[in-house]
Design an enzyme around this catalytic site. Structure first.
Site, PDB file in Angstrom:
ATOM      1  N   LYS A  75     149.891  37.559  13.377  1.00  0.00           N
ATOM      2  CA  LYS A  75     151.215  37.077  12.935  1.00  0.00           C
ATOM      3  C   LYS A  75     151.272  37.023  11.408  1.00  0.00           C
ATOM      4  O   LYS A  75     152.222  37.494  10.792  1.00  0.00           O
ATOM      5  CB  LYS A  75     151.459  35.682  13.490  1.00  0.00           C
ATOM      6  CG  LYS A  75     152.627  34.944  12.869  1.00  0.00           C
ATOM      7  CD  LYS A  75     152.862  33.584  13.484  1.00  0.00           C
ATOM      8  CE  LYS A  75     151.996  32.516  12.888  1.00  0.00           C
ATOM      9  NZ  LYS A  75     152.483  31.961  11.583  1.00  0.00           N
ATOM     10  N   ASN A  76     150.215  36.452  10.791  1.00  0.00           N
ATOM     11  CA  ASN A  76     150.263  36.217   9.341  1.00  0.00           C
ATOM     12  C   ASN A  76     149.978  37.460   8.517  1.00  0.00           C
ATOM     13  O   ASN A  76     149.995  37.408   7.292  1.00  0.00           O
ATOM     14  CB  ASN A  76     149.323  35.063   8.960  1.00  0.00           C
ATOM     15  CG  ASN A  76     149.879  33.734   9.454  1.00  0.00           C
ATOM     16  OD1 ASN A  76     151.026  33.649   9.907  1.00  0.00           O
ATOM     17  ND2 ASN A  76     149.057  32.700   9.438  1.00  0.00           N
ATOM     18  N   ARG A 114     159.275  29.083   7.171  1.00  0.00           N
ATOM     19  CA  ARG A 114     159.118  29.025   5.718  1.00  0.00           C
ATOM     20  C   ARG A 114     158.545  30.328   5.167  1.00  0.00           C
ATOM     21  O   ARG A 114     158.728  30.655   4.010  1.00  0.00           O
ATOM     22  CB  ARG A 114     158.257  27.856   5.318  1.00  0.00           C
ATOM     23  CG  ARG A 114     156.960  27.745   6.086  1.00  0.00           C
ATOM     24  CD  ARG A 114     156.074  26.659   5.514  1.00  0.00           C
ATOM     25  NE  ARG A 114     155.571  27.087   4.203  1.00  0.00           N
ATOM     26  CZ  ARG A 114     156.104  26.791   3.045  1.00  0.00           C
ATOM     27  NH1 ARG A 114     157.178  26.047   3.013  1.00  0.00           N
ATOM     28  NH2 ARG A 114     155.567  27.220   1.937  1.00  0.00           N
ATOM     29  N   CYS A 130     157.636  21.062   5.915  1.00  0.00           N
ATOM     30  CA  CYS A 130     157.581  21.272   7.358  1.00  0.00           C
ATOM     31  C   CYS A 130     156.690  20.156   7.896  1.00  0.00           C
ATOM     32  O   CYS A 130     156.233  19.288   7.171  1.00  0.00           O
ATOM     33  CB  CYS A 130     157.026  22.652   7.686  1.00  0.00           C
ATOM     34  SG  CYS A 130     155.269  22.773   7.414  1.00  0.00           S
ATOM     35  N   ARG A 188     154.592  21.752   1.247  1.00  0.00           N
ATOM     36  CA  ARG A 188     154.580  23.218   1.167  1.00  0.00           C
ATOM     37  C   ARG A 188     155.410  23.736  -0.019  1.00  0.00           C
ATOM     38  O   ARG A 188     156.349  24.500   0.138  1.00  0.00           O
ATOM     39  CB  ARG A 188     155.077  23.851   2.458  1.00  0.00           C
ATOM     40  CG  ARG A 188     154.538  23.307   3.750  1.00  0.00           C
ATOM     41  CD  ARG A 188     153.121  23.717   4.071  1.00  0.00           C
ATOM     42  NE  ARG A 188     152.946  25.131   4.298  1.00  0.00           N
ATOM     43  CZ  ARG A 188     153.069  25.738   5.475  1.00  0.00           C
ATOM     44  NH1 ARG A 188     153.432  25.067   6.524  1.00  0.00           N
ATOM     45  NH2 ARG A 188     152.854  27.039   5.595  1.00  0.00           N
ATOM     46  N   PRO A 189     155.137  23.324  -1.253  1.00  0.00           N
ATOM     47  CA  PRO A 189     155.901  23.807  -2.409  1.00  0.00           C
ATOM     48  C   PRO A 189     155.659  25.299  -2.644  1.00  0.00           C
ATOM     49  O   PRO A 189     154.729  25.884  -2.075  1.00  0.00           O
ATOM     50  CB  PRO A 189     155.333  22.986  -3.559  1.00  0.00           C
ATOM     51  CG  PRO A 189     153.962  22.608  -3.131  1.00  0.00           C
ATOM     52  CD  PRO A 189     154.027  22.450  -1.638  1.00  0.00           C
ATOM     53  N   ASP A 244     155.828  26.494  -6.024  1.00  0.00           N
ATOM     54  CA  ASP A 244     155.790  26.574  -7.493  1.00  0.00           C
ATOM     55  C   ASP A 244     154.933  27.734  -7.991  1.00  0.00           C
ATOM     56  O   ASP A 244     155.263  28.380  -8.994  1.00  0.00           O
ATOM     57  CB  ASP A 244     155.278  25.247  -8.070  1.00  0.00           C
ATOM     58  CG  ASP A 244     153.909  24.882  -7.527  1.00  0.00           C
ATOM     59  OD1 ASP A 244     153.800  24.674  -6.300  1.00  0.00           O
ATOM     60  OD2 ASP A 244     152.934  24.863  -8.302  1.00  0.00           O
ATOM     61  N   ASP A 257     143.887  26.548   9.927  1.00  0.00           N
ATOM     62  CA  ASP A 257     144.612  26.880  11.167  1.00  0.00           C
ATOM     63  C   ASP A 257     143.743  26.734  12.409  1.00  0.00           C
ATOM     64  O   ASP A 257     144.231  26.909  13.518  1.00  0.00           O
ATOM     65  CB  ASP A 257     145.151  28.317  11.098  1.00  0.00           C
ATOM     66  CG  ASP A 257     146.230  28.443  10.053  1.00  0.00           C
ATOM     67  OD1 ASP A 257     146.583  29.578   9.703  1.00  0.00           O
ATOM     68  OD2 ASP A 257     146.711  27.406   9.572  1.00  0.00           O
ATOM     69  N   ARG A 290     155.790  30.392  18.557  1.00  0.00           N
ATOM     70  CA  ARG A 290     155.876  30.974  17.214  1.00  0.00           C
ATOM     71  C   ARG A 290     154.644  31.817  16.919  1.00  0.00           C
ATOM     72  O   ARG A 290     154.716  32.772  16.151  1.00  0.00           O
ATOM     73  CB  ARG A 290     155.974  29.867  16.160  1.00  0.00           C
ATOM     74  CG  ARG A 290     157.275  29.112  16.170  1.00  0.00           C
ATOM     75  CD  ARG A 290     157.400  28.247  14.953  1.00  0.00           C
ATOM     76  NE  ARG A 290     157.171  29.067  13.751  1.00  0.00           N
ATOM     77  CZ  ARG A 290     157.054  28.546  12.531  1.00  0.00           C
ATOM     78  NH1 ARG A 290     157.127  27.246  12.357  1.00  0.00           N
ATOM     79  NH2 ARG A 290     156.864  29.324  11.492  1.00  0.00           N
TER      80      ARG A 290
HETATM   81  C1  EPZ Z   1     149.697  30.507   4.949  1.00  0.00           C
HETATM   82  O1  EPZ Z   1     150.686  29.559   4.622  1.00  0.00           O
HETATM   83  C2  EPZ Z   1     149.775  30.680   6.456  1.00  0.00           C
HETATM   84  N1  EPZ Z   1     151.093  31.200   6.818  1.00  0.00           N
HETATM   85  C3  EPZ Z   1     149.509  29.329   7.144  1.00  0.00           C
HETATM   86  O2  EPZ Z   1     149.499  29.566   8.527  1.00  0.00           O
HETATM   87  C4  EPZ Z   1     148.143  28.845   6.723  1.00  0.00           C
HETATM   88  O3  EPZ Z   1     147.920  27.581   7.300  1.00  0.00           O
HETATM   89  C5  EPZ Z   1     148.075  28.741   5.194  1.00  0.00           C
HETATM   90  O4  EPZ Z   1     148.395  30.024   4.610  1.00  0.00           O
HETATM   91  C6  EPZ Z   1     146.705  28.331   4.691  1.00  0.00           C
HETATM   92  O5  EPZ Z   1     145.747  29.220   5.165  1.00  0.00           O
HETATM   93  C7  EPZ Z   1     151.362  32.504   6.634  1.00  0.00           C
HETATM   94  O6  EPZ Z   1     150.525  33.277   6.171  1.00  0.00           O
HETATM   95  C8  EPZ Z   1     152.722  32.987   7.039  1.00  0.00           C
HETATM   96  P1  EPZ Z   1     149.362  28.359   1.137  1.00  0.00           P
HETATM   97  P2  EPZ Z   1     151.105  29.356   3.076  1.00  0.00           P
HETATM   98  O7  EPZ Z   1     150.419  28.771   0.175  1.00  0.00           O
HETATM   99  O8  EPZ Z   1     150.969  30.627   2.337  1.00  0.00           O
HETATM  100  C9  EPZ Z   1     149.725  24.607  -1.709  1.00  0.00           C
HETATM  101  C10 EPZ Z   1     150.027  29.161  10.743  1.00  0.00           C
HETATM  102  O9  EPZ Z   1     149.627  28.248  11.454  1.00  0.00           O
HETATM  103  N2  EPZ Z   1     150.698  25.410  -2.477  1.00  0.00           N
HETATM  104  O10 EPZ Z   1     148.098  29.148   1.203  1.00  0.00           O
HETATM  105  O11 EPZ Z   1     152.400  28.652   3.056  1.00  0.00           O
HETATM  106  C11 EPZ Z   1     150.201  24.237  -0.332  1.00  0.00           C
HETATM  107  O12 EPZ Z   1     150.966  23.051  -0.365  1.00  0.00           O
HETATM  108  C12 EPZ Z   1     150.484  28.887   9.338  1.00  0.00           C
HETATM  109  O13 EPZ Z   1     150.041  30.373  11.064  1.00  0.00           O
HETATM  110  C13 EPZ Z   1     151.218  24.898  -3.675  1.00  0.00           C
HETATM  111  O14 EPZ Z   1     150.896  23.790  -4.071  1.00  0.00           O
HETATM  112  O15 EPZ Z   1     149.978  28.346   2.586  1.00  0.00           O
HETATM  113  C14 EPZ Z   1     148.913  24.064   0.419  1.00  0.00           C
HETATM  114  O16 EPZ Z   1     148.414  22.766   0.163  1.00  0.00           O
HETATM  115  C15 EPZ Z   1     150.593  27.399   9.079  1.00  0.00           C
HETATM  116  N3  EPZ Z   1     152.100  25.658  -4.373  1.00  0.00           N
HETATM  117  C16 EPZ Z   1     147.971  25.082  -0.235  1.00  0.00           C
HETATM  118  O17 EPZ Z   1     148.579  25.423  -1.477  1.00  0.00           O
HETATM  119  C17 EPZ Z   1     152.499  26.911  -3.953  1.00  0.00           C
HETATM  120  O18 EPZ Z   1     153.304  27.558  -4.655  1.00  0.00           O
HETATM  121  C18 EPZ Z   1     147.778  26.358   0.571  1.00  0.00           C
HETATM  122  O19 EPZ Z   1     149.076  26.818   0.919  1.00  0.00           O
HETATM  123  C19 EPZ Z   1     151.966  27.406  -2.739  1.00  0.00           C
HETATM  124  C20 EPZ Z   1     151.061  26.642  -2.025  1.00  0.00           C
END
Ligand code: EPZ
Length: 432
Positions: free
Chosen positions: A22-23, A94, A118, A123-124, A126, A316, A408
Site C-alpha cells: 500500500k505504502n 492523509r 489523525c 502528523r504535521p 512542515d 506499523d 484501508r
Molecule cells: C508513513 O507515514 C506511512 N504512510 C505510515 O504508515 C507509517 O506509519 C509512517 O510513514 C512511519 O513509518 C505512508 O507511507 C502512506 P512520517 P508518514 O512522515 O510519511 C513526523 C500505515 O499504517 N513528521 O514518516 O505520514 C511525524 O509526526 C501508515 O500504513 C514531522 O514532524 O510518516 C512522525 O512523528 C500509518 N513533520 C514522524 O515524523 C513532517 O513534515 C514520521 O512521520 C513529517 C513528519
C-alpha cells in the site's frame, strides 16, 4: 459498518499470499501526475486507500481505471483540469498530501488541504513544505489549505519551474522524502537531500521515477541526489510486496499455538528488525521457497521493542507485536517513538483481559496465558489488525467493529485467515 467475528483457538496452517505494498502504491500513483499517460501499475492492492487516491486523481482531471481482479491500475491520461486536493478527500487519507510535490512540479501551482491530524498523532507536514520552499516555491497557509506557487520568473508572476536545492530533513519522514523526490525529479538542476527516510517503499518510488526517465540516486538510503530533467514518461511497473501486511500474518502465525504458516511474496531483508525480535521471542522463521515459514514450539519469551525509522523496528508493527507479547512468559516493554498516540489498541486489548500499563510513550505488557473474546473497536489501521490477531487465540468469540479501518490496508484479511484454518467471517452492517 462491517465487523469481523472470530472464534479463537483454531491453529493456522497453510500459505498466505500478501498483496502489493500500500505504502508504495500510494506515492507511485501520485507520480503518474509527473507525466502524460498511459501509466500502468501492476500488483496493486485492492484497498480503500487505493480507491481514495484514484478518486483524487480523477478529481484533478486524470482518467483512472482500477481493476480489483487483475490488481492493475491504469492511468490512461493525466490532463489536469484542477490543481487542488480538497479537504473532503484529504481528510479520508492523509497520504493525499503526496500530490503536492507532483502538482507543483508539473503545473507550477497547487492547492492541497492540510491533512490535519489523525487517530495516531498530529502528523504535521512542515518538512514537506520547508523542502519545497528551498526549491523556490512560495508556500502560504490559508483556511486549512496549503497554497503552493512555483518560483517567480524575472518580471513574471509565480508558477515557474522549481529549482534544485540542498535539503536536510530535521527527522526522517517517509512521505516528506517521497514528496520532495517527485518535486525534484522535474526541477531545474541538482537536488541533494540528507536524513531521508530509508523505507523500502521510498526505494521503490525511486525505481519508478528512474523508469520514467528521472535521475535519482540513493533512494532507500539517507542521502538522495536527483538531477532534474525536462520531462518524464509514463511507466509500467509491478509493485513490491507489502512487508507490513506480511509481518502482520507472520505475527498471527506465531501467536496462535501450533500454527505453521508460510507467508508468500515478502522480502525478508525488508523486515530484519521484526524477524530478529520474533526469533528472540522464540519464533522459528525461515525462508521456504517463495515465502517465509513461521512456527513456534513452546512458550513465547518476553522481548522489549522500541520503534524507529527503517531499518529500525517498524511503528506499523508495534500493535501487532504487542499482542504477541501478551502471550509471553513474563514482562516486556514496547516503546513508540514515531507517533505520539499509537496505543489505542491497548484499552481494547484490556477489554479482552490483557494486563498492559501505559507510561508515556511506553507500554509494559505482562504476559499471560490467555485473553477472552470480546466486542472491541478498531481505531486505526494497524490497531485493527492487532485486535484480529488477538481474536485468533482468545477464548471464545471476538467481534472487531468498524473494520473499515482494516480495509484501508488489508485486502480480504478474513478470507486469507479463513483459508489457513481460522474460524472468522465478516458481518455486514454490524453496529458501529
Ligand atoms: C508513513 O507515514 C506511512 N504512510 C505510515 O504508515 C507509517 O506509519 C509512517 O510513514 C512511519 O513509518 C505512508 O507511507 C502512506 P512520517 P508518514 O512522515 O510519511 C513526523 C500505515 O499504517 N513528521 O514518516 O505520514 C511525524 O509526526 C501508515 O500504513 C514531522 O514532524 O510518516 C512522525 O512523528 C500509518 N513533520 C514522524 O515524523 C513532517 O513534515 C514520521 O512521520 C513529517 C513528519
Amino acid at each position: 459498518m462491517d465487523a469481523i467475528r472470530i472464534r479463537g483457538g483454531r491453529r493456522l496452517a497453510g500459505n498466505i499470499q500478501v498483496s502489493g505494498a500500500k505504502n508504495a502504491a500510494l506515492p507511485i500513483l501520485c507520480a503518474t501526475l509527473l507525466a502524460d499517460g498511459p501509466s500502468l501499475l501492476r500488483n496493486t492492492p485492492a484497498l480503500r486507500d487505493i480507491d481514495t487516491t484514484a478518486a483524487l486523481l480523477r478529481f484533478l482531471g486524470c482518467e483512472v481505471m482500477v481493476d480489483k481482479e487483475t490488481h492493475e491500475v491504469r492511468v490512461p491520461t493525466t490532463k489536469l483540469t484542477r490543481a487542488e486536493a480538497p479537504y473532503e478527500l484529504v481528510k479520508q487519507m492523509r497520504a493525499s498530501v503526496l500530490v503536492l510535490g507532483p502538482l507543483l512540479a508539473r503545473n507550477g501551482r497547487a492547492k492541497v488541504s492540510l491533512p490535519g491530524g489523525c487517530a495516531i498523532g498530529a502528523r504535521p507536514i512542515d518538512q514537506h513544505l520547508k523542502g519545497l520552499e528551498a526549491m523556490g516555491a512560495t508556500i502560504k497557509l490559508e483556511r486549512g489549505y496549503v497554497i503552493a506557487d512555483g518560483p517567480t520568473s524575472p518580471g513574471g508572476s509565480g508558477g515557474g519551474r522549481l529549482r534544485g536545492a540542498e535539503i536536510a530533513f530535521d527527522l526522517p519522514t517517509v512521505t516528506g522524502t517521497e514528496n520532495l523526490m517527485m518535486a525534484a525529479a522535474l526541477a531545474k538542476g541538482r537536488t541533494t537531500m540528507w536524513n531521508c527516510a530509508r523505507e523500502p517503499e521510498v526505494e521503490e518510488l525511486g525505481r519508478v521515477l528512474n523508469k520514467m526517465g528521472a535521475r535519482v540516486e540513493g533512494a532507500g538510503t539517507d542521502v538522495i541526489k536527483i538531477e532534474g530533467v525536462e520531462q518524464l514518461a509514463p511507466f509500467d511497473h509491478a509493485i513490491i510486496a507489502d512487508r507490513i501486511e506480511g509481518g502482520t500474518y507472520m505475527i498471527a502465525g506465531a501467536a496462535v499455538d501450533g500454527s505453521d504458516v508460510r507467508v508468500d511474496g515478502i522480502i525478508l531483508e525488508d523486515l530484519e528488525a521484526l524477524v530478529l525480535k520474533m526469533r528472540q521471542a522464540g519464533v522459528q522463521i525461515e525462508r521456504d521457497g517463495p515465502g517465509v515459514r513461521v512456527r513456534r514450539e513452546g512458550p513465547l519469551k518476553p522481548v522489549n521493542v522500541t520503534t524507529a525509522p527503517h531499518p529500525g523496528f517498524p511503528t506499523d508493527m508495534q500493535a501487532q507485536f504487542m499482542v504477541l507479547m501478551t502471550r509471553a512468559r513474563g514482562e516486556s516493554v514496547m516503546t513508540e517513538t514515531i507517533f505520539e498516540n499509537r496505543f489505542m489498541h491497548v484499552p481494547e486489548l484490556q477489554r479482552m483481559g490483557a494486563h498492559i500499563e501505559i507510561h508515556g510513550r511506553s507500554a509494559v505488557v505482562h504476559g499471560q496465558d490467555k485473553l477472552e473474546g470480546a466486542s472491541v473497536m478498531a481505531t486505526d489501521l494497524r490497531a485493527s489488525a492487532s485486535l484480529v490477531i488477538a481474536g485468533l487465540f482468545a477464548e471464545g468469540e471476538t467481534e472487531v467493529r468498524r473494520v473499515y479501518h482494516l480495509d484501508r490496508g488489508y485486502e480480504k484479511m478474513e478470507q486469507r485467515l479463513s483459508a489457513v484454518g481460522a474460524d472468522c467471517e465478516r458481518v455486514k452492517g454490524a453496529e458501529g
